[in-house]
Design an enzyme around this catalytic site. Structure first.
Site, mmCIF file in Angstrom:
data_model
loop_
_atom_site.group_PDB
_atom_site.id
_atom_site.type_symbol
_atom_site.label_atom_id
_atom_site.label_comp_id
_atom_site.label_asym_id
_atom_site.label_seq_id
_atom_site.Cartn_x
_atom_site.Cartn_y
_atom_site.Cartn_z
ATOM 1 N N ARG A 99 40.035 37.400 29.391
ATOM 2 C CA ARG A 99 41.376 37.624 28.850
ATOM 3 C C ARG A 99 42.148 38.529 29.796
ATOM 4 N NH1 ARG A 99 43.421 34.485 25.475
ATOM 5 N NH2 ARG A 99 44.852 36.123 24.827
ATOM 6 N N HIS A 117 34.009 40.649 39.138
ATOM 7 C CA HIS A 117 34.753 39.445 39.512
ATOM 8 C C HIS A 117 33.925 38.659 40.529
ATOM 9 C CE1 HIS A 117 38.201 36.888 40.173
ATOM 10 N NE2 HIS A 117 37.983 36.973 41.461
ATOM 11 N N THR A 149 42.793 48.003 36.776
ATOM 12 C CA THR A 149 44.158 48.535 36.797
ATOM 13 C C THR A 149 45.091 47.425 36.310
ATOM 14 O OG1 THR A 149 44.382 47.852 39.102
ATOM 15 C CG2 THR A 149 43.707 50.141 38.708
ATOM 16 N N ASP A 153 42.501 41.904 38.859
ATOM 17 C CA ASP A 153 41.476 41.842 39.916
ATOM 18 C C ASP A 153 41.840 42.659 41.159
ATOM 19 O OD1 ASP A 153 40.056 40.085 38.279
ATOM 20 O OD2 ASP A 153 40.948 38.306 39.190
ATOM 21 N N THR A 180 23.118 35.561 40.223
ATOM 22 C CA THR A 180 21.845 36.281 40.374
ATOM 23 C C THR A 180 22.089 37.670 40.962
ATOM 24 O OG1 THR A 180 20.729 34.183 40.744
ATOM 25 C CG2 THR A 180 19.562 36.133 41.460
HETATM 26 C C1 GAR Z 1 30.450 36.052 35.833
HETATM 27 O O1 GAR Z 1 30.203 35.276 36.978
HETATM 28 C C2 GAR Z 1 31.610 36.979 36.091
HETATM 29 O O2 GAR Z 1 31.696 37.440 37.409
HETATM 30 C C3 GAR Z 1 32.775 36.089 35.767
HETATM 31 O O3 GAR Z 1 32.362 35.346 34.651
HETATM 32 C C4 GAR Z 1 30.944 35.184 34.683
HETATM 33 C C5 GAR Z 1 30.404 35.610 33.351
HETATM 34 O O4 GAR Z 1 29.049 35.292 33.231
HETATM 35 N N1 GAR Z 1 33.946 36.851 35.492
HETATM 36 C C6 GAR Z 1 35.174 36.425 35.758
HETATM 37 O O5 GAR Z 1 35.410 35.339 36.239
HETATM 38 C C7 GAR Z 1 36.264 37.403 35.403
HETATM 39 N N2 GAR Z 1 37.495 37.014 35.999
HETATM 40 P P1 GAR Z 1 28.176 35.947 32.079
HETATM 41 O O6 GAR Z 1 28.930 35.746 30.757
HETATM 42 O O7 GAR Z 1 26.908 35.146 32.084
HETATM 43 O O8 GAR Z 1 27.967 37.387 32.378
#
Ligand code: GAR
Length: 197
Positions: A99, A117, A149, A153, A180
Site C-alpha cells: 500500500r 524493496h 519517507t 522507495d 532468499t
Molecule cells: C518481497 O519480495 C518484498 O521485497 C516485496 O514483496 C515481497 C513480499 O514477500 N515488497 C515490495 O515489492 C514492496 N514494494 P513476502 O510477503 O513473502 O515477505
C-alpha cells in the site's frame, strides 16, 4: 520492551524470517525487543496464519472497507494507525506491505518505520522490479532495506543484498533468488537498528 509491529499484504515470508530470527537470536534478551503484532490489509494474507501459530496478535484492516470514504487512503491509514498504536511500536516494519502510505502516516512513524524493496535502490523504485532489471540487462539485482519517507522507495538506505542475474533468468527465478537473500538481510538490518533505537 521495544515492540515491533510488522505490516504485510501477502505470504509474509520476510515477516516469518524476522520472527524466527528474533526468537532464535533472543532479541528480547539481547535488544529488549520483540515482535508483538502482525497487521495485514488483506484478511486472506497467508502470513496471518503463521503469526497466529506463533501466538502473535494478527490484525486485519481491510483497505477495501474504506473505498466509499471521502478520502479512502487517509481513512484507511487512520484506522491502520489506530490498530498499530495499540501495540506502542518502537519499530514499524513493512514486509511486503503493498500500500502507498499517506504523508500523515509516514510522518507519524518518522524514523521508526522501515521497508524492504526488491531492487538495488535507487534503481527500480515501484513495481515489476525483476522484469525491469532483466529488460535493462543488469548483471546484478537484489534488495534494499530503507527508512520510509514520504517519497515512495526513496528513504535512506540501511542495507542491501546483491545477487547475480544468471543466463536464462525469468522474473520468477530472479525473484526467488532475491527473496532468499531478503530473508537474511531484513533480520540483520533490524538487529542493527535495534541497537541504535
Ligand atoms: C518481497 O519480495 C518484498 O521485497 C516485496 O514483496 C515481497 C513480499 O514477500 N515488497 C515490495 O515489492 C514492496 N514494494 P513476502 O510477503 O513473502 O515477505
Amino acid at each position: 520492551m521495544k515492540n515491533i509491529v510488522i505490516l504485510i499484504s501477502g505470504g509474509g515470508s520476510n515477516m516469518a524470517a524476522i520472527v524466527r530470527t528474533s526468537l532464535r537470536d533472543d532479541w528480547a534478551r539481547r535488544f529488549g525487543a520483540k515482535v508483538v503484532a502482525v497487521v495485514s490489509n488483506k484478511a486472506t494474507a497467508g502470513g496471518l496464519d503463521f503469526a497466529r501459530a506463533q501466538g502473535l496478535a494478527a490484525e486485519v484492516v481491510e483497505h477495501k472497507a474504506f473505498a466509499d470514504a471521502a478520502d479512502p487512503r487517509a481513512a484507511f491509514d487512520a484506522q491502520l494507525a489506530q490498530v498499530i498504536d495499540r501495540y506502542e511500536p518502537a519499530l514499524l516494519v513493512l514486509a511486503g506491505f503493498m500500500r502507498i502510505l499517506t504523508p500523515g502516516f509516514v510522518e507519524r512513524y518518522a524514523g521508526r518505520m522501515v521497508n524492504i524493496h526488491p531492487s538495488l535502490l535507487p534503481a527500480f523504485a515501484g513495481l515489476d522490479t525483476y522484469q525491469r532489471a532483466l529488460d535493462a540487462g543488469c548483471c546484478f539485482a537484489g534488495a534494499t532495506v530503507h527508512q520510509v519517507t514520504a517519497e515512495l522507495d526513496h528513504g535512506p538506505i540501511l542495507g542491501q543484498a546483491v545477487v547475480p542475474v544468471l543466463p536464462g533468468d525469468t522474473a520468477q527465478t530472479l525473484a526467488a533468488r532475491v527473496l532468499t537473500q531478503e530473508h537474511l538481510l531484513y533480520p540483520r538490518v533490524i538487529a542493527d537498528l535495534l541497537q541504535k533505537i
